[in-house]
Each structure stands twice: as structure tokens, then as C-alpha cells.
Design an enzyme around this catalytic site. Structure first.
Site, mmCIF file in Angstrom:
data_model
loop_
_atom_site.group_PDB
_atom_site.id
_atom_site.type_symbol
_atom_site.label_atom_id
_atom_site.label_comp_id
_atom_site.label_asym_id
_atom_site.label_seq_id
_atom_site.Cartn_x
_atom_site.Cartn_y
_atom_site.Cartn_z
ATOM 1 N N ASP A 1 0.826 -1.213 0.000
ATOM 2 C CA ASP A 1 0.000 0.000 0.000
ATOM 3 C C ASP A 1 0.852 1.251 0.000
ATOM 4 O O ASP A 1 1.798 1.365 0.790
ATOM 5 C CB ASP A 1 -0.894 0.031 1.256
ATOM 6 C CG ASP A 1 -1.876 -1.123 1.288
ATOM 7 O OD1 ASP A 1 -2.369 -1.474 0.207
ATOM 8 O OD2 ASP A 1 -2.145 -1.651 2.385
ATOM 9 N N SER B 1 5.362 -3.064 26.531
ATOM 10 C CA SER B 1 4.895 -1.804 27.135
ATOM 11 C C SER B 1 5.610 -0.598 26.536
ATOM 12 O O SER B 1 5.892 0.371 27.218
ATOM 13 C CB SER B 1 5.090 -1.844 28.664
ATOM 14 O OG SER B 1 6.474 -1.931 28.986
ATOM 15 N N HIS C 1 1.394 33.833 27.786
ATOM 16 C CA HIS C 1 0.687 33.523 29.031
ATOM 17 C C HIS C 1 -0.809 33.715 28.798
ATOM 18 O O HIS C 1 -1.201 34.671 28.159
ATOM 19 C CB HIS C 1 1.155 34.473 30.138
ATOM 20 C CG HIS C 1 0.408 34.272 31.434
ATOM 21 N ND1 HIS C 1 0.602 33.163 32.232
ATOM 22 C CD2 HIS C 1 -0.557 35.018 32.033
ATOM 23 C CE1 HIS C 1 -0.208 33.252 33.288
ATOM 24 N NE2 HIS C 1 -0.917 34.364 33.177
#
Length: 473
Positions: free
Chosen positions: A37, A183, A456
Site C-alpha cells: 500500500d 509496554s 501567558h
């Protein structure tokens, strides 16, 4: 002798595609050969569909956290979802990305050849196409064959009850209890998807700790945020020695050190996320005297393929099959480096400045060295390492979002303040890491970074604060 092309790229994944675009910018007549693909793993079975699943399942998780929403003054009724529609969302995204990739190559007049290519000597490829074999010659060849999921010995895959990420991405079922072997990024991301959609997960890790590739502080906090409060049981220091498909799936666990049988699990399904291996075996590299190194194509930092440590003229390799960093954007970066060198502009890849992310909820990201890696380097080169940490719970934007779990940890040199590594777990960590990656690419010092101005209130102030703390050391 005139060649058919200035450049032929074998493999139309993200790396091959990026290389083709840059090659055309540099005026090279280019072709790309793809056996499967267009878009490779990332577009079809990796980054793209997994992000779609994570986005949908992440919304489900968010809407089910009623206490969290109540704190914001928001009340939500029952939340339901349609598994098939979530899977379709991922597939639609894949189709869209793939079409965009094919379209961009067409627009730039890159010839796309469907077939399996093998190196057949210097500057020569033999391509097996549906119409038969054809020989193509090129001034330069880039090999970008990518990688495939690693299935450990003893594991039988049937694609339905025992499967790799290639099948998990289709989300054909939601097994009530699923074991995940590994993991790393893939295991963590799928654990996030499955638990959000109501499955119980058992995570199996062969090493002594979960998330062995991550900075230890981040791995520890990730367990507290992503694993402990969720339906996830963990088993570390054990290997899934034998996995047998069926109903139930049986998993024989052996102690990683003694190799003794310690447990037999019976679960509804098993996802094998034990890493990936290069797909470089059948590329004809022996015809130019190149030996694979543990299956990987040996390259230098200019992306030249090496034979006995020396560059093979006109032959380059990029992406997962080089074994450097198995990341789509690393493959793209390598492709651009290869083209630059091909065109006589010397450039080398800088792996330290390439960031990585796991798109869990919240996200994890990092760039550069972990603290243990930095300490090893410091020992070898004779400098001292320092660390600064900042917390999302001290950030106004994170508090406004009600998403204040997480930290940013920066690792730097004590003597000159050079930034060596940055590790973040928290809201939008994958976006935040780019600023740090750019700083590491320029080998900036925290003493300079501390004076940059950040908007900020934004999450970017997490790093602003970290740089300032580091500079005050």
C-alpha cells in the site's frame, strides 16, 4: 551511460514519500517503487489510524469522567459509542491520507511503479510487477523498505484472537479481557484505546520495569496516571513464551531470568506489541556486497549504505530498516539528508534532536537523552549533569482545563547549561516537545533559553519555567 532515472526510491512510506518530494524540488527525475500500500506502515497501519482511534476513544474517556466534568460545571448524561463507526473513522482517515500522498506524487510527475524491487548490481534494480519483471537503472537508489511487527517465537498469530498492531488498528472487536505483550509506544497507546472503550487489559513486559525505553521518572509517573487508576494489570519480568489462539487464548508466562513457567493466563484476545523488525531481507543487497546487521541495513549519518564500513556508491537507505529511530518523521528527515548529500550538499542527521511521542491520554513525549544516558555521556566526556522539573499543576492553562497531572523534566550540562534531553508527560506533551527539539538541534543552553518569552497563559510556560529553574542552578 544514461540511466532511466536520476533517483529510484524503493518503498512509498512516509520516508520514501518525503524523499521523493525533496528530490523533485532538487530537480531530480524520480520514480518510487511500492510492493504493497502507498503510504507504508504509518499511513495504513500505524501513526495515522492509531491517532484516529485514540482521538475517538479519548473523547469517550473524557465524557465518562463525570466528576472531572462536574468540577468544570459541566453535566453529561449517558455516553455511548459505536465500535464500527470508530473503526470507520480511522479507515476514512487512512483513505484520505493515502489519496493525498498519491496525488502529491502525481502532481510532481514522480513515476509510481507497483511491484517488488531488488538491487541487481550497481545502480540497477529488478522489479517484479504484475506485468512481469523489468530492469530499471538509476543514478542513485534509496532503499526504504520499512519494518513489520515482531512476533516472538512461540507466539501463534491468527489475526482474530492473537494479533499484531496491523490487525488491532482495524478495531474489529472489543475483547472483554485482552493481554498486551510489550509496554512500549504501541502497547501503551492500545492500552489507552481498549481501557477507554471498556476492556480489561493485562500488560506483559519481559524486562524488570514497564516502559523500559522511557526516562525512569516519566515511566514512574506514567504508571501512576495511565495504568494504576485504569483496568490494567501488569506483569513484569516475564515472557509470553507460548501464545495459543482460540477461545480462550492461552498464554504461558515464564520468568525472564530462570525461564521457569510461572503462570498460564486465559484471556479473550492477545495483542503482540513486542516491537518491530526491519523488512530488508529480500532486497538483493548481497549483489553489491552489503551484509545486513541483525537484519538492519548498515548506513552512516549521510544515509549512505555501507559495505565493510565503506559507502557503496549511489546507494542509500532510510527509515525503519536502518534501525536508527523507528519513527515516521525520522524516516522523512533521513530521506532529506540523503537527497542533500546526493546533490553534493554535505549534511548529517542529528538523532539527538528528533522528538518522539506516545499519544496516550495524557500524552508522553521526549527528545534527546534520558537522565541515565546523559550520565553515561557525562562520565565518558568529563562533565556533570543536572536536572530541573516543573509540574503541570503549577500551570494556569492546565488548571483551567482541569488537566493538571504531569511533569516536564529537563536534563542539561552543569558547566555550560547545554540542553541534553527533555521529557514531558501531560496535556499536549506531543506538541510541547517541538520547542525543546529545536533548542537541542541548535545545542542551546538553558542560560539562553531562560530569557525567551512564552505566551501567558499557555502550556508552553511549563518549559519556560523549567529553563528558568535550570538557569538558576
Amino acid at each position: 551511460m544514461a540511466h532511466d532515472y536520476d533517483l529510484v526510491i524503493v518503498g512509498a512510506g512516509v520516508g520514501g514519500h518525503g524523499a521523493a518530494l525533496h528530490a523533485v524540488d532538487c530537480g531530480l527525475k524520480t520514480a518510487i517503487v511500492e510492493a504493497a500500500d502507498m503510504g507504508g506502515t504509518c499511513v495504513n497501519r500505524g501513526c495515522i489510524p492509531s491517532k484516529a482511534l485514540l482521538a475517538a476513544s479519548g473523547r469517550v474517556r473524557e465524557l465518562q469522567q463525570t466528576d472531572h466534568l462536574k468540577a468544570l460545571g459541566v453535566d453529561v448524561g449517558d455516553v455511548s459509542f459505536d465500535r464500527a463507526a470508530i473503526a470507520q473513522h480511522a479507515q476514512n482517515l487512512v483513505n484520505k491520507q493515502r489519496e493525498g500522498l498519491i496525488g502529491s506524487l502525481k502532481r510532481l510527475n514522480v513515476d509510481v511503479i507497483q511491484g517488488h524491487a531488488k538491487v541487481a548490481g550497481a545502480q540497477k534494480l529488478i522489479v517484479s510487477t504484475p506485468e512481469g519483471e523489468k530492469t530499471i537503472t538509476a543514478e542513485n537508489i534509496i532503499l526504504a523498505p520499512g519494518s513489520i511487527p515482531f512476533v516472538p517465537p512461540g507466539v501463534q498469530v491468527d489475526g482474530k484472537t492473537v494479533f499484531t498492531s496491523d490487525d488491532a488498528i482495524k478495531l474489529e472487536s472489543l475483547p472483554p479481557w485482552i493481554a498486551i505483550v510489550g509496554s512500549g509506544y504501541i502497547g501503551l497507546e492500545f492500552s489507552d484505546v481498549y481501557t477507554a472503550l471498556g476492556c480489561e487489559v493485562t500488560m506483559i513486559e519481559g524486562l524488570d520495569q514497564l516502559m523500559p525505553g522511557f526516562d525512569p521518572d516519566i515511566a514512574k509517573l506514567a504508571q501512576r496516571i495511565l495504568i494504576t487508576p485504569r483496568d490494567v494489570e501488569t506483569k513484569v519480568g516475564v515472557f509470553a513464551a507460548k501464545v495459543t489462539p482460540g477461545s480462550p487464548v492461552t498464554i504461558e508466562l515464564i520468568d525472564a531470568k530462570t525461564k521457569e513457567l510461572v503462570d498460564v493466563l486465559e484471556v479473550d484476545a492477545c495483542l503482540v506489541a513486542a516491537g518491530r523488525v526491519p523488512a530488508a531481507n529480500d532486497m538483493g543487497l548481497e549483489s553489491v556486497g552489503v551484509e545486513l546487521n541483525r537484519g538492519f541495513i548498515p548506513v552512516n549519518d549521510k544515509m549512505q549504505v555501507l559495505s565493510d564500513g565503506k559507502p557503496v556508491p549511489h546507494l542509500w537507505a532510510i527509515g525503519d530498516a536502518t534501525g536508527k529511530m523507528m519513527l515516521a518523521h525520522a524516516a522523512s528527515a533521513q530521506g532529506i539528508i540523503a537527497i542533500e548529500n546526493m546533490c553534493g550538499r554535505t549534511r548529517e542527521i542529528d538523532y539527538r534532536s528528533i522528538p518522539a511521542a506516545a499519544f496516550t491520554h495524557p500524552e508522553i513525549s521526549f527528545v534527546g537523552l534520558t537522565e541515565p544516558q546523559a550520565k553515561d555521556l557525562a562520565k565518558a566526556e568529563g562533565f556533570e549533569v543536572a536536572v530541573a522539573r516543573t509540574y503541570f499543576k503549577g500551570n494556569a492553562k492546565a488548571l483551567a482545563e482541569g488537566e493538571a497531572e504531569g511533569i516536564a523534566k529537563i536534563v542539561f550540562r552543569k558547566d555550560n547549561g547545554e540542553l541534553l534531553g527533555v521529557h514531558i508527560i501531560g496535556l499536549h506533551a506531543a506538541d510541547l516537545i517541538q520547542e525543546a527539539a529545536n533548542a537541542i538541534a541548535k545545542r542551546e543552553s538553558v542560560n539562553t533559553l531562560a530569557f525567551l518569552v512564552h505566551t501567558h497563559p499557555t502550556l508552553s510556560e511549563i518549559l519556560d519555567e523549567a529553563y528558568k529553574r535550570a538557569a538558576a542552578h
